[in-house]
Design a protein around this motif. Structure first.
Motif, PDB file in Angstrom:
ATOM      1  N   ASN A  63       1.013  -1.156   0.106  1.00 21.44           N
ATOM      2  CA  ASN A  63      -0.183  -0.168   0.041  1.00 21.44           C
ATOM      3  C   ASN A  63       0.755   1.185   0.071  1.00 21.44           C
ATOM      4  O   ASN A  63       1.664   1.319   0.938  1.00 21.44           O
ATOM      5  N   GLY A  64       0.572   2.198  -0.973  1.00 17.26           N
ATOM      6  CA  GLY A  64       1.402   3.408  -0.885  1.00 17.26           C
ATOM      7  C   GLY A  64       2.818   3.226  -1.661  1.00 17.26           C
ATOM      8  O   GLY A  64       3.466   4.187  -1.719  1.00 17.26           O
ATOM      9  N   SER A  66       3.223   3.412  -5.030  1.00 20.69           N
ATOM     10  CA  SER A  66       3.220   4.785  -5.878  1.00 20.69           C
ATOM     11  C   SER A  66       3.759   6.062  -5.300  1.00 20.69           C
ATOM     12  O   SER A  66       4.609   6.710  -5.913  1.00 20.69           O
ATOM     13  N   ASN A 120       3.235   9.458   0.962  1.00 23.34           N
ATOM     14  CA  ASN A 120       3.748   8.089   1.317  1.00 23.34           C
ATOM     15  C   ASN A 120       3.330   7.667   2.718  1.00 23.34           C
ATOM     16  O   ASN A 120       2.704   6.430   2.816  1.00 23.34           O
ATOM     17  N   MET A 123      -0.402   7.068   3.148  1.00 22.71           N
ATOM     18  CA  MET A 123      -1.018   5.817   2.312  1.00 22.71           C
ATOM     19  C   MET A 123      -0.656   4.678   2.937  1.00 22.71           C
ATOM     20  O   MET A 123      -1.414   3.762   2.916  1.00 22.71           O
ATOM     21  N   TYR A 137      -6.608   7.657  -0.525  1.00 24.57           N
ATOM     22  CA  TYR A 137      -6.026   8.124  -1.970  1.00 24.57           C
ATOM     23  C   TYR A 137      -5.740   6.906  -2.779  1.00 24.57           C
ATOM     24  O   TYR A 137      -5.392   5.849  -2.661  1.00 24.57           O
ATOM     25  N   LYS A 138      -6.122   7.189  -4.151  1.00 22.04           N
ATOM     26  CA  LYS A 138      -6.057   6.157  -5.119  1.00 22.04           C
ATOM     27  C   LYS A 138      -4.490   5.855  -5.672  1.00 22.04           C
ATOM     28  O   LYS A 138      -4.279   4.795  -5.761  1.00 22.04           O
ATOM     29  N   HIS A 139      -3.840   6.937  -5.644  1.00 28.05           N
ATOM     30  CA  HIS A 139      -2.261   6.860  -5.838  1.00 28.05           C
ATOM     31  C   HIS A 139      -1.759   8.122  -5.442  1.00 28.05           C
ATOM     32  O   HIS A 139      -2.471   8.957  -4.808  1.00 28.05           O
ATOM     33  N   ALA A 140      -0.286   8.092  -5.640  1.00 29.01           N
ATOM     34  CA  ALA A 140       0.387   9.252  -5.247  1.00 29.01           C
ATOM     35  C   ALA A 140      -0.147  10.614  -5.559  1.00 29.01           C
ATOM     36  O   ALA A 140      -0.181  11.722  -5.052  1.00 29.01           O
ATOM     37  N   ASP A 142      -3.038  11.514  -6.964  1.00 33.37           N
ATOM     38  CA  ASP A 142      -4.261  11.655  -6.272  1.00 33.37           C
ATOM     39  C   ASP A 142      -4.285  12.381  -4.872  1.00 33.37           C
ATOM     40  O   ASP A 142      -4.946  13.215  -4.425  1.00 33.37           O
TER      41      ASP A 142
END
Length: 289
Positions: A63-64, A66, A120, A123, A137-140, A142
């Motif tokens: 998880n996290g 990205s 980071n 997430m 959060y969908k990705h970094a 986002d």
């Protein structure tokens, strides 16, 4: 020294090698964040890992990822790039000058990498929160956009002071000590510019960097994972952490070393292999590959 060993690294090799290493060590980084953000020392590294896998699944350990890659591509590219560029131009010949150079490079990298670092941490810490309190959060990217929209640009640099301080000591421990230890090994009759030398130098550098940065790492993690307004200043975070005693500033030391040692080793092994195979000769542009 052979023709190949005379090659030097390009400025962006450090960022790429750090990103490659992060893909391998991300689960350990995630567990380190979880240990640092629990106020009461209830779970060990192994128990924490089992708990995450049991409740969230194996993929939750990544998880996290990205955000971790974003952090390395900003933070590490900056600090490695500045260090390599200045070192190659001015060729500092004393350890003190290398330490000063690493400190300056680390400060720049720490500040620039703070937004990615904060996302980071959030997430990675998200899965231990109740579902209704998760940021999801969908990705970094986002995460960066949502923090900017919901909390403002200043929040993106929350924990910048501790992150920058940590980056200074981290870069000193990793880059300047790696160079110095490697130089000492190469001057002996027992080591050459080989994988063994790179491994030993990076292992020692990882241990030194962990010891130098762990207190700041704990403070940085708490600052970045805190709710808005939870702590009024860095001093408040220090006082809150001090309630656990002196060892509260070294929470997560074992997983930090377990993560940072392979992270440092893999980073420099990848970096040295890129240097030896894709680096350039410093004599002039005609020798560049």
């Amino acid at each position: 020294m052979t023709h190949k060993e005379k090659r030097v690294a390009r400025w962006y090799f450090g960022g790429l090698s750090s990103a490659f290493a992060a893909c391998c060590t991300h689960p350990l980084d995630l567990l380190k964040v979880h240990l640092q953000t629990q106020q009461e020392a209830k779970l060990t590294l192994v128990k924490m890992a089992k708990n995450v896998v049991k409740t969230q699944g194996v993929l939750a350990l990544y998880n996290g990822l990205s955000a971790s890659l974003l952090r390395q591509l900003t933070y590490s590219t900056t600090r490695f790039g500045i260090y390599e560029a200045v070192k190659q131009k001015y060729q500092p010949d004393t350890f003190a000058s290398k330490v000063a150079l690493a400190a300056g490079a680390g400060a720049c990298g720490g500040f620039i990498g703070t937004p990615g670092d904060m996302v980071n941490v959030r997430m990675q810490n998200d899965i231990k929160l109740p579902k209704e309190k998760r940021r999801n959060y969908k990705h970094a990217l986002d995460g960066l956009v949502r923090v900017y929209q919901e909390e403002g640009v200043r929040r993106l640099f929350s924990g910048a002071s501790t992150a920058t301080s940590r980056a200074i000591f981290m870069t000193i421990g990793q880059l300047s000590f790696y160079d110095q230890i490697k130089l000492l090994l190469l001057k002996s009759d027992y080591f050459g510019d080989t994988l063994t030398t790179h491994f030993l130098s990076s292992l020692c550098a990882g241990a030194i960097a962990t010891s130098l940065t762990q207190p700041l790492d704990v403070l940085k993690t708490r600052a970045m994972s805190a709710k808005p307004g939870e702590f009024s200043s860095v001093g408040a975070i220090i006082l809150h952490t001090a309630k656990l005693g002196p060892m509260g500033f070294f929470k997560g030391y074992v997983p930090a070393f377990v993560r940072l040692a392979p992270q440092t080793i893999l980073t420099f092994v990848f970096l040295e292999q890129m240097r030896l195979n894709f680096g350039f000769l410093p004599q002039g542009n005609t020798h560049q590959l």
